[in-house]
Design an enzyme around this catalytic site. Structure first.
Site, PDB file in Angstrom:
ATOM      1  N   ASP A  25       5.453  -6.494  15.634  1.00  0.00           N
ATOM      2  CA  ASP A  25       4.438  -6.326  14.605  1.00  0.00           C
ATOM      3  C   ASP A  25       4.362  -7.613  13.785  1.00  0.00           C
ATOM      4  OD1 ASP A  25       2.534  -4.779  13.068  1.00  0.00           O
ATOM      5  OD2 ASP A  25       4.066  -4.703  11.499  1.00  0.00           O
ATOM      6  N   ASP A  27       2.352  -8.146  10.089  1.00  0.00           N
ATOM      7  CA  ASP A  27       2.423  -8.013   8.634  1.00  0.00           C
ATOM      8  C   ASP A  27       3.574  -7.092   8.253  1.00  0.00           C
ATOM      9  OD1 ASP A  27       1.795  -8.399   6.014  1.00  0.00           O
ATOM     10  OD2 ASP A  27      -0.241  -7.639   6.136  1.00  0.00           O
ATOM     11  N   ASP A 223       7.846  -2.382  11.016  1.00  0.00           N
ATOM     12  CA  ASP A 223       8.276  -1.972   9.679  1.00  0.00           C
ATOM     13  C   ASP A 223       7.663  -0.650   9.249  1.00  0.00           C
ATOM     14  OD1 ASP A 223       5.685  -3.410   9.511  1.00  0.00           O
ATOM     15  OD2 ASP A 223       5.865  -2.961   7.374  1.00  0.00           O
TER      16      ASP A 223
END
Length: 358
Positions: A25, A27, A223
């Protein structure tokens, strides 16, 4: 791909030595807006040194791969455009498997979406009057009533409907803005047609990214539990959760089975480390290294043991600082209790601050 189990997994070797490609991922993992995430550059560099390939997987449909690669490179993570997989590319791949090359497609979105469709050999329509075979909707800040209405006209006339992603919100410096999923909902409300989604947490983008990297043993890294880790579960691959973005340590302890990660780390340096897994002892304690934890009582509470010291975790106190192994034990104890029928909520789990040993 091998299906991941519902609990935490053990790896006696660094993850970068076990999994041949990391589906990363962006951001909250590699950067936050325009700023780099601490230790992301050294985490990626270390993993590459161990032979792990990188594929950066993003639900952002607006940007072209080269733009994303340039940003990562500027933040100390040298990246090629071929190492980027966007939800626009995944959506175009879905249509390429269903429609003849050269089919007419109406894009609702930005330059990244248009480029992905052209790369797959589609012709681009400008309005529903051209009777496109499909509509692909992805986010761009200038998408408005006209574009949404053209999409609705085409879909109502029988065009296939694909969305790059269904993220309801979009994080910005000012807070959460309207995301692609909210705009897609307007078209669905007008047409009654629910689109196929290409982005996380749907598994297709993970499958496309793994194939593009030539990987056979992928590891998803993220996240956000409800996109990155839920997508990993849906795709049947292990997931590494890092604490540099949206979902915190308490969120992981409370994670639903379909969103549970397989490995836990503070940041991307976790790619280059072994990962012990907690084991259940005969006395009911989940143990990992010198740490142990269990869930007790009719109103479930957590007990944590470090060495010979046992403490009750009080949710009314300040955030509790715990080691990485303690977090693993608390997570395993909570998941086991929930799977056995215990109801756990945030009222029983304190805020956790995980401190990794260095």
């Amino acid at each position: 791909m091998t299906a991941a189990t519902e609990g935490l997994l053990e790896s006696r070797q660094p993850l970068a030595s076990v999994y041949d490609v990391a589906l990363m991922d962006l951001d909250g993992v590699c950067y936050r807006g325009s700023e780099p995430v601490d230790h992301a550059d050294e985490g990626v560099a270390g993993a590459r040194a161990l032979g792990q390939r990188m594929m950066f997987v993003t639900n952002n449909a607006a940007r072209e791969p080269q733009t994303v690669a340039d940003q990562l490179t500027s933040l100390g993570i040298p990246t090629l455009a071929d190492e980027i997989m966007t939800s626009s590319q995944a959506a175009a791949a879905i249509l390429a498997a269903e429609l003849p090359q050269g089919s007419l497609v109406l894009p609702v979105g930005g330059a990244g979406l248009r480029a992905a469709l052209l790369e797959r050999g589609f012709r681009l329509a400008e309005s529903a009057a051209e009777r496109p075979a499909a509509v692909v909707q992805g986010f761009a800040p200038d998408v408005g009533w006209r574009e949404l209405s053209e999409a609705a006209f085409a879909i109502s006339a029988g065009a296939r409907f694909v969305a790059t992603n269904l993220d309801a919100t979009l994080p910005t410096e000012r807070g959460m803005a309207v995301g692609n999923g909210s705009l897609v909902a307007a078209v669905t409300n007008a047409t009654g047609v629910v689109p196929v989604s290409a982005g996380k947490p749907q598994p297709e983008i993970f499958r496309q990214a793994t194939a593009k990297a030539g990987g056979t043993r992928p590891l998803a890294v993220g996240d956000r539990l409800n996109t990155d880790l839920a997508g990993a579960r849906a795709a049947g691959i292990p997931g590494l959760h890092v604490l540099t973005g949206v979902s915190d340590a308490r969120d992981v302890v409370l994670a639903a089975p379909e969103e549970r990660p397989s490995y836990l780390a503070v940041d991307l340096r976790g790619l280059n480390e072994p990962h012990p897994a907690p084991s259940l002892a005969a006395d009911g304690w989940w143990r990992c290294g010198s740490a142990a934890a269990r869930v007790v009582g009719p109103r479930p509470t957590f007990e944590l043991r470090v060495g010979s010291r046992t403490v009750d975790l009080d949710v009314d106190d300040a955030p509790v600082a715990v080691s990485l192994d303690s977090w693993r034990c608390l997570t395993a104890a909570a998941w086991s209790a929930v799977d056995a029928g215990t109801v756990l909520t945030g009222e029983q789990v304190p805020v956790l601050e995980v401190v990794a040993p260095r």
